[in-house]
Each structure stands twice: as C-alpha cells, then as structure tokens.
Design a protein around this motif. Structure first.
Motif, PDB file in Angstrom:
ATOM      1  N   UNK A 107       0.992  -1.352  -0.219  1.00 42.58           N
ATOM      2  CA  UNK A 107      -0.174  -0.295   0.062  1.00 42.58           C
ATOM      3  C   UNK A 107       0.950   1.233   0.054  1.00 42.58           C
ATOM      4  N   UNK A 108       1.963   1.122   0.705  1.00 46.16           N
ATOM      5  CA  UNK A 108       2.783   2.280   0.897  1.00 46.16           C
ATOM      6  C   UNK A 108       3.513   2.804  -0.458  1.00 46.16           C
ATOM      7  N   UNK A 109       3.994   1.854  -1.284  1.00 47.52           N
ATOM      8  CA  UNK A 109       4.642   1.963  -2.512  1.00 47.52           C
ATOM      9  C   UNK A 109       3.835   2.529  -3.346  1.00 47.52           C
ATOM     10  N   UNK A 110       2.261   1.906  -3.572  1.00 47.30           N
ATOM     11  CA  UNK A 110       1.371   2.265  -4.350  1.00 47.30           C
ATOM     12  C   UNK A 110       0.885   3.824  -4.091  1.00 47.30           C
ATOM     13  N   UNK A 111       0.726   4.160  -2.767  1.00 48.48           N
ATOM     14  CA  UNK A 111       0.320   5.486  -2.238  1.00 48.48           C
ATOM     15  C   UNK A 111       1.426   6.437  -2.485  1.00 48.48           C
ATOM     16  N   UNK A 112       2.885   6.025  -2.311  1.00 52.94           N
ATOM     17  CA  UNK A 112       3.831   7.055  -2.651  1.00 52.94           C
ATOM     18  C   UNK A 112       3.509   7.406  -4.032  1.00 52.94           C
ATOM     19  N   UNK A 113       3.597   6.567  -4.998  1.00 52.18           N
ATOM     20  CA  UNK A 113       3.212   6.851  -6.379  1.00 52.18           C
ATOM     21  C   UNK A 113       2.029   8.087  -6.734  1.00 52.18           C
ATOM     22  N   UNK A 114       1.099   7.445  -6.231  1.00 55.09           N
ATOM     23  CA  UNK A 114      -0.268   8.225  -6.355  1.00 55.09           C
ATOM     24  C   UNK A 114       0.063   9.575  -5.851  1.00 55.09           C
ATOM     25  N   UNK A 115       0.445   9.805  -4.492  1.00 54.81           N
ATOM     26  CA  UNK A 115       0.640  10.849  -3.921  1.00 54.81           C
ATOM     27  C   UNK A 115       1.797  12.052  -4.833  1.00 54.81           C
ATOM     28  N   UNK A 116       2.721  11.119  -5.458  1.00 54.47           N
ATOM     29  CA  UNK A 116       3.718  11.847  -6.314  1.00 54.47           C
ATOM     30  C   UNK A 116       2.871  12.645  -7.410  1.00 54.47           C
ATOM     31  N   UNK A 117       1.991  11.866  -8.117  1.00 58.08           N
ATOM     32  CA  UNK A 117       1.343  12.230  -8.931  1.00 58.08           C
ATOM     33  C   UNK A 117       0.462  13.403  -8.771  1.00 58.08           C
ATOM     34  N   UNK A 118      -0.328  13.212  -7.523  1.00 59.61           N
ATOM     35  CA  UNK A 118      -1.179  14.166  -7.041  1.00 59.61           C
ATOM     36  C   UNK A 118      -0.625  15.390  -6.783  1.00 59.61           C
ATOM     37  N   UNK A 119       0.531  15.382  -6.116  1.00 59.88           N
ATOM     38  CA  UNK A 119       1.181  16.573  -5.857  1.00 59.88           C
ATOM     39  C   UNK A 119       1.925  17.348  -6.920  1.00 59.88           C
ATOM     40  N   UNK A 120       2.114  17.056  -8.011  1.00 60.90           N
ATOM     41  CA  UNK A 120       2.637  17.781  -9.104  1.00 60.90           C
ATOM     42  C   UNK A 120       1.718  18.000 -10.340  1.00 60.90           C
ATOM     43  N   UNK A 121       0.323  17.437 -10.034  1.00 57.56           N
ATOM     44  CA  UNK A 121      -0.610  17.525 -10.888  1.00 57.56           C
ATOM     45  C   UNK A 121      -0.988  19.146 -10.680  1.00 57.56           C
ATOM     46  N   UNK A 122      -1.134  20.104 -11.754  1.00 59.04           N
ATOM     47  CA  UNK A 122      -1.706  21.491 -11.333  1.00 59.04           C
ATOM     48  C   UNK A 122      -3.172  21.395 -10.759  1.00 59.04           C
ATOM     49  N   UNK A 123      -3.325  22.167 -10.037  1.00 59.28           N
ATOM     50  CA  UNK A 123      -4.698  22.169  -8.989  1.00 59.28           C
ATOM     51  C   UNK A 123      -5.847  22.533  -9.986  1.00 59.28           C
ATOM     52  N   UNK A 124      -5.649  23.165 -11.178  1.00 58.17           N
ATOM     53  CA  UNK A 124      -6.712  23.168 -11.960  1.00 58.17           C
ATOM     54  C   UNK A 124      -7.287  21.901 -12.507  1.00 58.17           C
ATOM     55  N   UNK A 125      -6.452  21.009 -12.874  1.00 59.90           N
ATOM     56  CA  UNK A 125      -6.756  19.678 -13.346  1.00 59.90           C
ATOM     57  C   UNK A 125      -7.783  18.965 -12.356  1.00 59.90           C
ATOM     58  N   UNK A 126      -7.645  19.069 -11.087  1.00 63.10           N
ATOM     59  CA  UNK A 126      -8.396  18.537 -10.217  1.00 63.10           C
ATOM     60  C   UNK A 126      -9.902  18.764 -10.484  1.00 63.10           C
ATOM     61  N   UNK A 127     -10.057  19.966 -10.962  1.00 67.38           N
ATOM     62  CA  UNK A 127     -11.688  20.481 -11.369  1.00 67.38           C
ATOM     63  C   UNK A 127     -12.338  19.800 -12.336  1.00 67.38           C
ATOM     64  N   UNK A 128     -11.583  19.157 -13.261  1.00 67.12           N
ATOM     65  CA  UNK A 128     -12.014  18.500 -14.540  1.00 67.12           C
ATOM     66  C   UNK A 128     -12.879  17.346 -14.072  1.00 67.12           C
ATOM     67  N   UNK A 129     -12.388  16.057 -13.551  1.00 70.47           N
ATOM     68  CA  UNK A 129     -13.448  15.062 -13.204  1.00 70.47           C
ATOM     69  C   UNK A 129     -14.438  15.577 -12.185  1.00 70.47           C
ATOM     70  N   UNK A 130     -14.302  16.309 -11.323  1.00 71.25           N
ATOM     71  CA  UNK A 130     -15.518  16.477 -10.555  1.00 71.25           C
ATOM     72  C   UNK A 130     -16.522  17.411 -11.024  1.00 71.25           C
ATOM     73  N   UNK A 131     -16.135  18.294 -11.992  1.00 71.10           N
ATOM     74  CA  UNK A 131     -17.160  18.943 -12.916  1.00 71.10           C
ATOM     75  C   UNK A 131     -17.886  18.067 -13.811  1.00 71.10           C
TER      76      UNK A 131
END
Lengths: 340, 295
Positions: B131-155
């Motif tokens: 879980x740790x390794x998978x989460x690490x990868x996910x978090x790395x992606x999440x933290x480099x993703x520009x914040x605007x991109x988060x808006x797209x899927x929820x919208x």
C-alpha cells in the motif's frame, strides 16, 4: 513460579545475519571463522555456539565489548531476535516453539526488560510509564496505579510520578525504566547495558539498589555489561563473550584467578583485585592449630580487608569462618599477596 | 525535410474519434447515473450547508468569541487569541464578513474530511509496504498535478456547485496529512518500539499506545499544511461554483476590480495566518515533553 535449578537454558545457539543465514550454520559449526563468513559470503556471524545454563534467582552477567554479540544474545531470551539455530528453554518451556500469542503472553508476564537508553515513552508521565506493562496486560487502572506507586517509591522516585521523562536526569530515567520492569512482577528481568549510559557514581548507586532489591526479590536477572567491575560486583555467574563466542564462563572469582586466555587476562589486569577476590577463593584446609590469636575473616570478605587484619598480627595465616564462627579453612598472607 | 518540423502525430481523425468516444461515454455515464451520484453526495451537501449556515448565520460577536477562545485553548497564548480577534474585526470592517465565514466553514469542513480520510490512509501506508509503495506513487502524481486539473473530473461527474468544489478541495489538500502520518509513525524511536515489543504489545496496542501518540506532532504539521492547501484551493474552486472570498477574487480578475481583489486577498491571508498560528501553536504545545532527552 521459577524453576528451582535452572531458569534459562540456552543450547548451541547460532545467530547469523544476512540474506540466507540458515545456509551457513553447518559451515560455521564445522569451523568457518567469522572473518571468512563475512568476507567471502557477506553474512555476519552474530552468535557462535552459545550454551549457557542460567540458574534461577541469580544474577547472570553477560560481558563483552561492543560487537561481541551480548545485546543480540539477551534479545533471544524474549525472542525479540529469532535464532538461526539452537534451543532456548525457560523454566522448562521451549521459547522457540511458542506461537505468536503465547510469545506475547510470555513477554507480558514472563519477562521484563530494562534498556540501555531507557526507552521510556516521552509522552507519558513517570507514573504512566511505570503502569505501561500492566496496562498492556490488561490490568485495571486502579490496581496498576497502586502497583506502580509502590515501585516508584521503592526506586526512590516518590514525588516525581507526575513528571515527564525529559524532565529527569539519566539516573532518574533509568529508575523509571527499572520500576516499569519490576512492576510487571515477572520471574525474569533482562537488563541490557542498563547502567552503561550513566555516570560512574550514579551507576554505583544503581548497582547497590539492584543488589538490595535482589536480596528480597530473588529474580532471575540477566545483566549485560561491558564493564568488568560492574560484572564482578553484580554477577553470581559471568559469561564473557568475544566475537559472538563464549570464551569463559564461571564465577567472578574464577575469572579473576584463572583467566582462560590472554584476552581475558588483559581484561582483568586493571581490575582492583583486592576488592573483588574473596578470601574463600584462596582458602586451604586448616593446618595450623585453630588458635584464638589467628586473625579471623568472615566468609566472603574481600582480600583488601583481609590484608588490613593481617597488619595487626604477626601470624602468617588466618582463619576463614562462616556465619556461626566455625572455621571453614585457612588463608595465608603469602597466598593473598600472590593473588594480588 | 518537412517531416523534421512537424511531429509525426497520430492521425487527427483517430485522435478525434478516441476523444469523442471517451467524452461520449463519460457523458452517457453522467446522464444515466447523474442522479444516483448526486443522491450519493446529498448527505455531504447537507453537511456543507449546515456548517455554512452555522458560520454565516451566527451573530458575529459569538463567532469572534468562539474562534478566539478556540485559538487560546489550542495555543494557551493570549497573543494568538488577540490576533484572531483583530484579524476577524478587520475582515468584518472591510465588508467581507459573510464571504469570509463561507470560506472558513468550507476550509474547516474540508480539513475535518481530510483528517478523517488522510490519517487512516497514512496508517495503512505505514503498515502495509505494498500500500505504501502504491500510495507513494499516487501522492507523487497528485502533488505535481496542477490544481486546475482536479476540477475537471469532479465537474464532469457532478457539474458545478458546492459539493464538487468541496471534493476538489479535499482531494487537493489531503496528500500532506497522508504523508506526514506515515512519516510520523516511521520516525518513532526504534528503542521505544523495541520496549513496546518487549512488554508484549500487540500490534494495535503498539500503534495506539506508542506510535500514534508519538507521531502526533508530525501529524499536526501535516494538518497545518492541509489547511493551507485547502485555503489556496478554495480560491481556485470558486471557478466551479464555490462561494466566498475566492469568488470575490475571481470576479475581481474578470472585471478588473482592483480594490475588491486586494481586500479579498488580504482577508484570505488573514484567515491563513489565524489557522496557521493556531494549529502550529497547538503542535508546539504537544511537543513540550517530547524533545530530545538529556542524559
């Protein structure tokens, strides 16, 4: 609760660190050296064929310099470290055959441990540190508190129970560590270089306290140290380790008077022999007429005290007497001088 | 030589059909499950509205008193409490009281949700190395993703409004608390853990009696970060219908209302300082007994 004769029995224990330790036990048994194992096969030999019988209700000291494997050895007793090969029985029970639950139960009520760097819980007060073991066992809060307060008082920390570990000196922190271990009321007490981080004076105080407590508690104590003075002062029996192997095993007197090899001889060189060797060790059968004028030494008297007695008399020998005053043997001044 | 100056891209017709297919199926998805998704998030909407009403509807004196009291309880320093009072009073004087309350309620709720999601994930990350390794990868992606991109899927899924904005804020602000929970547990002294083992702790006893209490100062640092990121995201989320100070900033940009933008900006900074000081002071207070031991 304790087995009368032998509390802890360790038989041909091997510990090898590395990626595939089991594979090398046989070679080590057949005489492969630690250096060879490390260089050619990059495995570290931690413990090499250790066999010790620790008697119940005694203080067993395990001594060695750093890297000798003494801390590894003590962690096998409560199985914080798994052996590569060998057997450990405690009070007749096979420690290595315990299931995880049995092992947890054994750690909760069979053994207690004191650590070199205290390992107190910094977020808990002294009282809550001392009740920790009981809390883990599921003892009720009120009962745990009563037991803890009793031990806090015994180790001389009354009035400090609401302080936090960081507010205490090293010596006081280790008293908390000791109280935490004692409040668990286990037959076995494991002390891993418990006093090594303390100042010399405080260390002596703590040794005295331990000896006094032991007179009454009669626990089976395994005490790890790198200090020979400490080993001689506390140990009913001493095991000396070097590079993971036992080099000598016996009483303090044995080690002082009959060191097994040059390594131990160098070790014992700087010890104040007059303080640690007892008249009993030099005793011979009585040949002189048991004359009233002969100096008399109580059994267990140190040589340095015996010598002082000789200075008041011109007799070349003295009598060693037991508690009732009955002569047990004689000691000559010449033998004492030789031993010193 | 033409091929050297135009990248040999996939045939535009193919790309277009792929895009059409994905967008089409997503639209179909929202069309058929739109109400189900909305129903699913309806309780969340109620919660958000409840907190917002509570903050905006309460008498301003009560709000100031409660927030100052809270700041004092957390920090035990009157300076922090006075700072809270002064900041809130300034925001009120500038006519931004209601907007500020909306923003505070959103940040507050987002933080609570982030804690509730992030701490268990951080514990899981620490305990199970996969879980740790998978989460690490996910978090790395999440933290480099520009914040605007988060808006797209929820919208896409929820349209515009309070709930999608809130979800975007939570997703954006949850990584630090996950990471720092894991880190805090990993930083616990090996000797103390060994002592816990030697006294026969089960792994849950070890977690709750030793690891978590000792990790709390680090986790508090994570919460502090999470609050700051939530505040930042509130402004961006105003683009998808989140009310409050962020919306003021957005309007100011769109219409070149310079002063309105500056005032709202200052109000956000003020709120950030309040939250930051309070949570940091609380973290420091927790650390009082946990400093390096003196031998």
């Amino acid at each position: 609760m304790t087995d009368q004769q032998t509390a802890i029995e360790i038989r041909s224990l091997y510990k090898i660190f590395g990626s595939n330790p089991k594979a090398w036990v046989e070679q080590v048994r057949n005489g492969m050296s630690k250096a060879e194992l490390a260089e050619k096969h990059s495995h570290i030999l931690g413990l090499n064929d250790i066999s010790i019988s620790m008697p119940a209700s005694k203080i067993q000291v395990i001594m060695g310099l750093s890297g000798s494997g003494k801390s590894t050895l003590i962690r096998h007793i409560n199985r914080l470290i798994e052996p590569t090969s060998g057997a450990i029985t405690i009070g007749g029970r096979d420690v290595l055959a315990m299931t995880e639950a049995e092992q947890r139960e054994f750690r909760r009520s069979g053994t207690a441990m004191v650590f070199q760097r205290f390992a107190l819980l910094p977020h808990r007060s002294v009282l809550d540190n001392v009740t920790f073991g009981l809390e883990v066992r599921g003892v009720g809060a009120a009962k745990a508190r009563d037991a803890a307060m009793r031990w806090i008082e015994r180790v001389g920390l009354k009035g400090f129970e609401n302080r936090y570990p960081t507010e205490l000196s090293g010596g006081m922190q280790q008293r908390v560590g000791l109280a935490r271990a004692l409040s668990n009321d286990t037959a076995i007490l494991l002390m891993d270089e418990a006093y090594s981080a303390l100042d010399p004076l405080i260390r002596t105080d703590m040794q005295t306290m331990l000896l006094e407590l032991q007179k009454e508690l009669k626990k089976t104590i395994v005490f790890i140290t790198h200090d020979l003075d400490e080993a001689l002062r506390l140990g009913d029996g001493i095991v000396i380790l070097r590079d993971g192997s036992i080099i000598q095993q016996g009483s303090g007197q044995d080690i002082l008077l009959r060191p097994a090899d040059d390594y131990i001889r160098r070790f014992v060189q700087d010890v104040n022999r007059g303080r640690f060797i007892k008249v009993d060790s030099l005793m011979e059968p009585v040949t002189a007429a048991p004359d009233d004028s002969l100096p008399r030494f109580a059994s267990g008297m140190a040589l340095e005290d015996a010598v002082k007695r000789f200075s008041g008399s011109d007799s070349p020998a003295g009598l060693v007497v037991d508690d009732t005053g009955k002569p047990m043997g004689q000691v000559t001044l010449r033998r004492i001088m030789e031993a010193l | 030589m033409d091929w050297l100056f135009t990248f040999p891209q996939i045939d535009p017709a193919h790309l277009l059909s792929v895009k059409r297919f994905i967008d089409g199926s997503l639209k179909a998805l929202t069309r058929s499950y739109g109400t189900a998704i909305e129903d699913f998030f309806y309780p969340l909407q109620r919660v958000l509205i409840f907190f917002e009403k509570m903050m905006t509807g309460a008498p301003w004196l009560v709000v100031i008193a409660v927030m100052a009291g809270f700041a004092w309880l957390a920090s035990r320093r009157w300076q922090v409490a006075v700072g809270v009072i002064v900041t809130l009073a300034m925001i009120g004087l500038l006519g931004l009281w209601k907007d500020a309350m909306t923003t505070i309620s959103l940040v507050f709720t987002a933080t609570i949700f982030s804690i509730a999601i992030g701490i268990p994930l951080g514990i899981a990350m620490n305990r199970y190395s996969r879980v740790g390794k998978a989460m690490q990868a996910i978090l790395d992606v999440m933290q480099t993703m520009p914040p605007f991109v988060y808006l797209i899927p929820v919208v896409m899924l929820l349209g515009i409004g309070r709930v999608p904005g809130f979800i975007a804020v939570v997703i954006y602000s949850v990584p630090p608390i996950i990471r720092l929970t894991d880190l805090g547990i990993r930083l616990v002294d090996k000797e103390v853990l060994e002592a816990a083992d030697a006294f026969g702790c089960s792994s849950s006893q070890k977690l709750w009696k030793v690891q978590m209490p000792l990790a709390i100062p680090t986790i508090m640092a994570g919460i502090n970060q999470t609050i700051m990121m939530a505040l930042g995201m509130v402004v961006i989320a105003s683009m998808i219908g989140v009310q409050g100070l962020g919306l003021n900033v957005l309007q100011a940009i769109a219409n070149q209302y310079f002063t309105q933008g500056i005032f709202s900006g200052f109000a956000i900074v003020g709120i950030a300082i309040i939250f930051d000081r309070t949570s940091q002071a609380y973290g420091n207070r927790l650390q009082k007994h946990r400093g390096a031991s003196h031998d």
